[in-house]
Write a protein that holds these residues in place. Structure first.
Motif, PDB file in Angstrom:
ATOM      1  N   PHE A  46       0.845  -1.188   0.000  1.00 37.83           N
ATOM      2  CA  PHE A  46       0.000   0.000   0.000  1.00 37.83           C
ATOM      3  C   PHE A  46       0.884   1.243   0.000  1.00 37.83           C
ATOM      4  O   PHE A  46       2.113   1.158  -0.011  1.00 37.83           O
ATOM      5  N   SER A  47       0.260   2.412   0.007  1.00 30.50           N
ATOM      6  CA  SER A  47       0.986   3.681   0.065  1.00 30.50           C
ATOM      7  C   SER A  47       0.822   4.300   1.439  1.00 30.50           C
ATOM      8  O   SER A  47      -0.284   4.343   1.983  1.00 30.50           O
ATOM      9  N   ALA A  48       1.934   4.769   2.012  1.00 27.83           N
ATOM     10  CA  ALA A  48       1.916   5.503   3.273  1.00 27.83           C
ATOM     11  C   ALA A  48       2.010   6.989   2.936  1.00 27.83           C
ATOM     12  O   ALA A  48       3.002   7.435   2.348  1.00 27.83           O
ATOM     13  N   VAL A  49       0.981   7.738   3.294  1.00 30.35           N
ATOM     14  CA  VAL A  49       0.881   9.141   2.910  1.00 30.35           C
ATOM     15  C   VAL A  49       0.849  10.011   4.161  1.00 30.35           C
ATOM     16  O   VAL A  49       0.080   9.735   5.089  1.00 30.35           O
ATOM     17  N   SER A  50       1.688  11.038   4.190  1.00 32.41           N
ATOM     18  CA  SER A  50       1.707  11.989   5.305  1.00 32.41           C
ATOM     19  C   SER A  50       1.288  13.362   4.797  1.00 32.41           C
ATOM     20  O   SER A  50       1.889  13.884   3.854  1.00 32.41           O
ATOM     21  N   TYR A  51       0.264  13.931   5.429  1.00 36.22           N
ATOM     22  CA  TYR A  51      -0.161  15.298   5.123  1.00 36.22           C
ATOM     23  C   TYR A  51      -0.076  16.109   6.401  1.00 36.22           C
ATOM     24  O   TYR A  51      -0.646  15.727   7.427  1.00 36.22           O
ATOM     25  N   LEU A  52       0.639  17.233   6.369  1.00 36.97           N
ATOM     26  CA  LEU A  52       0.787  18.090   7.542  1.00 36.97           C
ATOM     27  C   LEU A  52      -0.145  19.280   7.436  1.00 36.97           C
ATOM     28  O   LEU A  52      -0.204  19.948   6.394  1.00 36.97           O
ATOM     29  N   PHE A  53      -0.876  19.537   8.520  1.00 39.46           N
ATOM     30  CA  PHE A  53      -1.733  20.717   8.557  1.00 39.46           C
ATOM     31  C   PHE A  53      -0.873  21.976   8.694  1.00 39.46           C
ATOM     32  O   PHE A  53       0.245  21.935   9.212  1.00 39.46           O
ATOM     33  N   LEU A  54      -1.429  23.089   8.230  1.00 39.55           N
ATOM     34  CA  LEU A  54      -0.689  24.351   8.243  1.00 39.55           C
ATOM     35  C   LEU A  54      -0.354  24.812   9.651  1.00 39.55           C
ATOM     36  O   LEU A  54       0.591  25.590   9.847  1.00 39.55           O
ATOM     37  N   ASP A  55      -1.106  24.348  10.666  1.00 43.66           N
ATOM     38  CA  ASP A  55      -0.827  24.785  12.034  1.00 43.66           C
ATOM     39  C   ASP A  55       0.235  23.936  12.718  1.00 43.66           C
ATOM     40  O   ASP A  55       0.501  24.117  13.911  1.00 43.66           O
ATOM     41  N   SER A  56       0.873  23.010  12.003  1.00 42.97           N
ATOM     42  CA  SER A  56       1.980  22.248  12.585  1.00 42.97           C
ATOM     43  C   SER A  56       3.093  23.195  13.016  1.00 42.97           C
ATOM     44  O   SER A  56       3.452  24.119  12.286  1.00 42.97           O
ATOM     45  N   GLU A  57       3.654  22.946  14.199  1.00 45.24           N
ATOM     46  CA  GLU A  57       4.725  23.792  14.717  1.00 45.24           C
ATOM     47  C   GLU A  57       6.069  23.494  14.069  1.00 45.24           C
ATOM     48  O   GLU A  57       6.985  24.309  14.127  1.00 45.24           O
ATOM     49  N   THR A  58       6.190  22.315  13.483  1.00 45.15           N
ATOM     50  CA  THR A  58       7.439  21.935  12.822  1.00 45.15           C
ATOM     51  C   THR A  58       7.115  20.945  11.719  1.00 45.15           C
ATOM     52  O   THR A  58       5.967  20.519  11.556  1.00 45.15           O
ATOM     53  N   GLY A  59       8.140  20.600  10.943  1.00 39.66           N
ATOM     54  CA  GLY A  59       7.951  19.657   9.856  1.00 39.66           C
ATOM     55  C   GLY A  59       8.323  18.246  10.264  1.00 39.66           C
ATOM     56  O   GLY A  59       8.621  17.960  11.426  1.00 39.66           O
ATOM     57  N   ILE A  60       8.313  17.342   9.285  1.00 36.09           N
ATOM     58  CA  ILE A  60       8.687  15.949   9.490  1.00 36.09           C
ATOM     59  C   ILE A  60       9.930  15.655   8.664  1.00 36.09           C
ATOM     60  O   ILE A  60       9.998  15.971   7.480  1.00 36.09           O
ATOM     61  N   ASP A  61      10.917  15.050   9.325  1.00 36.59           N
ATOM     62  CA  ASP A  61      12.100  14.553   8.640  1.00 36.59           C
ATOM     63  C   ASP A  61      11.766  13.153   8.132  1.00 36.59           C
ATOM     64  O   ASP A  61      11.468  12.249   8.900  1.00 36.59           O
ATOM     65  N   ASN A  62      11.774  12.999   6.811  1.00 40.90           N
ATOM     66  CA  ASN A  62      11.325  11.770   6.173  1.00 40.90           C
ATOM     67  C   ASN A  62      12.486  11.129   5.408  1.00 40.90           C
ATOM     68  O   ASN A  62      13.217  11.803   4.686  1.00 40.90           O
ATOM     69  N   ARG A  63      12.675   9.817   5.578  1.00 43.15           N
ATOM     70  CA  ARG A  63      13.670   9.117   4.777  1.00 43.15           C
ATOM     71  C   ARG A  63      13.231   7.670   4.558  1.00 43.15           C
ATOM     72  O   ARG A  63      12.394   7.142   5.310  1.00 43.15           O
ATOM     73  N   ASP A  64      13.795   7.058   3.505  1.00 42.17           N
ATOM     74  CA  ASP A  64      13.420   5.684   3.202  1.00 42.17           C
ATOM     75  C   ASP A  64      14.610   4.927   2.617  1.00 42.17           C
ATOM     76  O   ASP A  64      15.673   5.508   2.359  1.00 42.17           O
ATOM     77  N   SER A  65      14.426   3.630   2.409  1.00 41.64           N
ATOM     78  CA  SER A  65      15.510   2.774   1.939  1.00 41.64           C
ATOM     79  C   SER A  65      15.790   2.930   0.448  1.00 41.64           C
ATOM     80  O   SER A  65      16.707   2.306  -0.085  1.00 41.64           O
ATOM     81  N   LEU A  66      15.003   3.775  -0.240  1.00 41.26           N
ATOM     82  CA  LEU A  66      15.292   4.099  -1.639  1.00 41.26           C
ATOM     83  C   LEU A  66      16.372   5.173  -1.735  1.00 41.26           C
ATOM     84  O   LEU A  66      16.860   5.480  -2.818  1.00 41.26           O
ATOM     85  N   GLY A  67      16.728   5.763  -0.586  1.00 42.51           N
ATOM     86  CA  GLY A  67      17.694   6.849  -0.564  1.00 42.51           C
ATOM     87  C   GLY A  67      17.056   8.216  -0.523  1.00 42.51           C
ATOM     88  O   GLY A  67      17.753   9.226  -0.512  1.00 42.51           O
ATOM     89  N   ASN A  68      15.718   8.285  -0.511  1.00 42.62           N
ATOM     90  CA  ASN A  68      15.048   9.576  -0.403  1.00 42.62           C
ATOM     91  C   ASN A  68      15.205  10.142   1.002  1.00 42.62           C
ATOM     92  O   ASN A  68      15.133   9.416   1.991  1.00 42.62           O
ATOM     93  N   HIS A  69      15.424  11.444   1.097  1.00 44.47           N
ATOM     94  CA  HIS A  69      15.535  12.131   2.389  1.00 44.47           C
ATOM     95  C   HIS A  69      15.067  13.562   2.187  1.00 44.47           C
ATOM     96  O   HIS A  69      15.664  14.308   1.416  1.00 44.47           O
ATOM     97  N   ASN A  70      13.966  13.924   2.836  1.00 45.39           N
ATOM     98  CA  ASN A  70      13.417  15.272   2.656  1.00 45.39           C
ATOM     99  C   ASN A  70      12.669  15.715   3.907  1.00 45.39           C
ATOM    100  O   ASN A  70      12.366  14.903   4.788  1.00 45.39           O
ATOM    101  N   ILE A  71      12.391  16.990   3.972  1.00 49.61           N
ATOM    102  CA  ILE A  71      11.590  17.567   5.054  1.00 49.61           C
ATOM    103  C   ILE A  71      10.188  17.835   4.519  1.00 49.61           C
ATOM    104  O   ILE A  71      10.029  18.553   3.526  1.00 49.61           O
ATOM    105  N   ILE A  72       9.182  17.258   5.182  1.00 53.57           N
ATOM    106  CA  ILE A  72       7.789  17.568   4.851  1.00 53.57           C
ATOM    107  C   ILE A  72       7.396  18.789   5.675  1.00 53.57           C
ATOM    108  O   ILE A  72       7.352  18.743   6.900  1.00 53.57           O
TER     109      ILE A  72
END
Length: 277
Positions: A46-72
């Protein structure tokens, strides 16, 4: 409700063998996270999807075994299509600050469950916004009011982040045959005339057997916020084990064996850039 000192969430899971009545979604967690909660973990099917609301105080540090690494970032969305298997990790960027998020588990069609995993990312500035009379609708996924998300996803899904001012009303058309449900986020919400208080975290759902052509949302007692989901049901079996869900027991057993043999990769892979749209 799941509750700890750094994590609390309202969780919705599909019921029945095919995930009805929220198929193609398997589940949604409406969560507040202020510290790392989950170590690196596998996904498959399946797909794991993260959506952050605009009122979040900070972002999410996201990484995976494909080598992707980004800030949501707050207001952004990240979609990881696990396919035949991936290892994934997310945690708040700033310790002690709270991420306000939806963690959404979207099923893949059986033929896509054996595809190679990949990831998509949508920046907050790229989310279309539709302004109305006392209403504001962000369109991270799908279409609404002439606006279309730039993300092309392996499972078609509409996700609308809806803000209503006191007394405002919004009509959302539903594609015939699609399932649809609404998650109240805060305030008092009326859905097709039925009142739902956020404190009860009621989730009005519209089963496949019920013909729904539109959902009418209104805010009868002050400002309100809600998220509407709609998608075309896959109508296929769902077999779960932990963070994996496949359309057959044989496929699930194969995915578990592949993970145990290290075929999902590790988070030590060289970092590459996630696809941004």
């Amino acid at each position: 409700m799941n509750l700890s000192s750094h994590f609390r969430a309202y969780s919705l899971r599909g019921d029945g063998p095919s995930g009805e009545p929220i198929d193609p979604i398997l589940g949604v967690d409406h969560a507040w996270i202020s510290a790392p909660q989950f170590p690196a973990h596998p996904h498959a099917g399946f797909s794991a999807v993260s959506y952050l609301f605009l009122d979040s105080e900070t972002g999410i540090d996201n990484r995976d075994s494909l080598g992707n690494h980004n800030i949501i970032q707050p207001g952004g969305l990240h979609w990881t299509a696990a396919g035949r298997g991936v290892v994934h990790e997310e945690f708040p960027v700033e310790k002690g600050k709270t991420v306000h998020t939806l963690q959404i588990f979207v099923n893949l069609s059986e033929e896509r469950q054996q595809n190679a995993p990949f990831a998509l990312s949508l920046e907050p500035s790229d989310v279309p916004v539709v302004d109305g009379s006392g209403t504001k609708v962000r369109v991270p996924l799908g279409t609404f009011g002439g606006a279309k998300s730039p993300l092309e996803t392996p499972t078609e899904l509409i996700l609308l982040d809806i803000a209503l001012e006191d007394g405002a009303e919004l009509c959302v058309p539903i594609i015939p045959g699609n399932t649809a449900f609404v998650m109240p986020i805060h305030g008092t919400l009326a859905v097709n005339g039925q009142i739902f208080e956020h404190a009860k975290f009621a989730v009005p759902a519209f089963p496949e057997q019920q013909t729904v052509h539109e959902v009418i949302l209104s805010a009868p007692k002050g400002n309100a916020k809600a998220v509407l989901f709609s998608g075309s049901p896959l109508r296929q079996p769902v077999y779960w084990q932990g963070p994996m869900a496949m359309a057959s027991t044989a496929a699930l057993a194969s995915a578990i064996a592949a993970y145990q043999h290290g075929e999902f990769g590790t988070l030590d892979s060289p970092i590459m850039t996630t696809t941004h749209l």
